[in-house]
Design a protein around this motif. Structure first.
Motif, PDB file in Angstrom:
ATOM      1  N   VAL A 142       0.845  -1.200   0.000  1.00 29.39           N
ATOM      2  CA  VAL A 142       0.000   0.000   0.000  1.00 29.39           C
ATOM      3  C   VAL A 142       0.878   1.248   0.000  1.00 29.39           C
ATOM      4  O   VAL A 142       0.666   2.170  -0.810  1.00 29.39           O
ATOM      5  CB  VAL A 142      -0.977  -0.009   1.203  1.00 29.39           C
ATOM      6  N   GLY A 178       2.353   2.089  -3.249  1.00 34.10           N
ATOM      7  CA  GLY A 178       1.408   2.441  -4.301  1.00 34.10           C
ATOM      8  C   GLY A 178       1.040   1.302  -5.232  1.00 34.10           C
ATOM      9  O   GLY A 178       0.591   1.546  -6.354  1.00 34.10           O
ATOM     10  N   ASP A 216      -4.346  -0.863  -3.335  1.00 32.64           N
ATOM     11  CA  ASP A 216      -5.289   0.083  -2.764  1.00 32.64           C
ATOM     12  C   ASP A 216      -6.175  -0.687  -1.790  1.00 32.64           C
ATOM     13  O   ASP A 216      -6.780  -1.702  -2.172  1.00 32.64           O
ATOM     14  CB  ASP A 216      -6.113   0.716  -3.883  1.00 32.64           C
ATOM     15  N   SER A 217      -6.215  -0.236  -0.552  1.00 35.00           N
ATOM     16  CA  SER A 217      -7.033  -0.880   0.476  1.00 35.00           C
ATOM     17  C   SER A 217      -8.233   0.017   0.753  1.00 35.00           C
ATOM     18  O   SER A 217      -8.079   1.134   1.236  1.00 35.00           O
ATOM     19  CB  SER A 217      -6.197  -1.069   1.746  1.00 35.00           C
ATOM     20  N   ARG A 218      -9.429  -0.497   0.421  1.00 37.53           N
ATOM     21  CA  ARG A 218     -10.653   0.304   0.551  1.00 37.53           C
ATOM     22  C   ARG A 218     -11.543  -0.260   1.654  1.00 37.53           C
ATOM     23  O   ARG A 218     -11.692  -1.470   1.778  1.00 37.53           O
ATOM     24  CB  ARG A 218     -11.428   0.300  -0.758  1.00 37.53           C
ATOM     25  N   ARG A 233     -11.600  -4.571   4.866  1.00 30.98           N
ATOM     26  CA  ARG A 233     -10.777  -3.849   3.895  1.00 30.98           C
ATOM     27  C   ARG A 233     -10.756  -4.677   2.618  1.00 30.98           C
ATOM     28  O   ARG A 233     -10.444  -5.869   2.646  1.00 30.98           O
ATOM     29  CB  ARG A 233      -9.358  -3.646   4.435  1.00 30.98           C
ATOM     30  N   HIS A 253      -7.343  -4.009  -3.910  1.00 33.63           N
ATOM     31  CA  HIS A 253      -7.294  -3.881  -5.364  1.00 33.63           C
ATOM     32  C   HIS A 253      -5.866  -3.501  -5.743  1.00 33.63           C
ATOM     33  O   HIS A 253      -5.211  -2.733  -5.020  1.00 33.63           O
ATOM     34  CB  HIS A 253      -8.235  -2.772  -5.854  1.00 33.63           C
ATOM     35  N   THR A 274      -3.313  -1.326  -7.895  1.00 35.63           N
ATOM     36  CA  THR A 274      -3.288  -0.062  -8.617  1.00 35.63           C
ATOM     37  C   THR A 274      -2.730  -0.332 -10.017  1.00 35.63           C
ATOM     38  O   THR A 274      -2.348  -1.473 -10.334  1.00 35.63           O
ATOM     39  CB  THR A 274      -2.385   0.946  -7.893  1.00 35.63           C
TER      40      THR A 274
END
Length: 162
Positions: free
Chosen positions: A85, A88, A91-93, A102, A105, A107
């Motif tokens: 993360v 970059g 992506d932890s949503r 969490r 995905h 990037t």
């Protein structure tokens, strides 16, 4: 393969099994050599590769699902994910329905690294499969599936069917 030849496979000697084990060790070494060289440039290891692979295969997977697939400790996975993360690549949503979850995905940069790693492994596998032929490839896949623990086989089969 004749019936006698196939029946002989059911009664392998300990030495034949040792040789098969050694073959797996050396094959795994070859299978991971190219990705290891790529990962070294990022100061990453195989745990990073496995996380990237399975996040790519199931975009939006949860941390808990990834823990189940990888069979590592939460602390170990969190260390790997934190790095990915921060760099970059992942992506932890926060989950829409459960804010404690969490969802992970890759990037664009993560997708590019995954493609580089996978391309190297696919090239090696493609060459080996082409050399061995379709009957050997089918047998190889079947042996691998029978070596999997039942829970992992379910994950594998579900991914294969989707």
């Amino acid at each position: 393969m004749t019936k006698d030849q196939s029946e002989n496979l059911l009664f392998l000697t300990d030495e034949q099994l040792r040789r098969a084990t050694e073959a797996m060790f050396f094959a795994y070494r070859g299978f991971t050599a190219d990705p290891d060289r790529i990962l070294a440039g990022y100061d990453y290891g195989r745990a990073h590769h496995r996380a990237i692979h399975f996040i790519h295969r199931t975009p939006g997977t949860t941390v808990n699902n990834l823990l189940s697939i990888l069979g590592v400790t939460k602390q170990s996975l969190n260390r790997v994910l934190r790095t990915l993360v921060e760099d970059g690549l992942v992506d932890s949503r926060v989950g829409d329905r459960d804010r404690r979850e969490r969802h992970l995905h890759l990037t664009e940069s993560g997708e590019a690294l995954e493609r580089e790693l996978s391309d190297a492994q696919r090239a090696r596998m493609r060459a080996a499969f082409r050399e061995a032929g379709p009957v050997a490839v089918a047998g190889f896949r079947e042996v691998l599936e029978h070596m999997m623990d039942p829970e992992l086989r379910r994950h594998f089969t579900a991914a294969k069917d989707s």
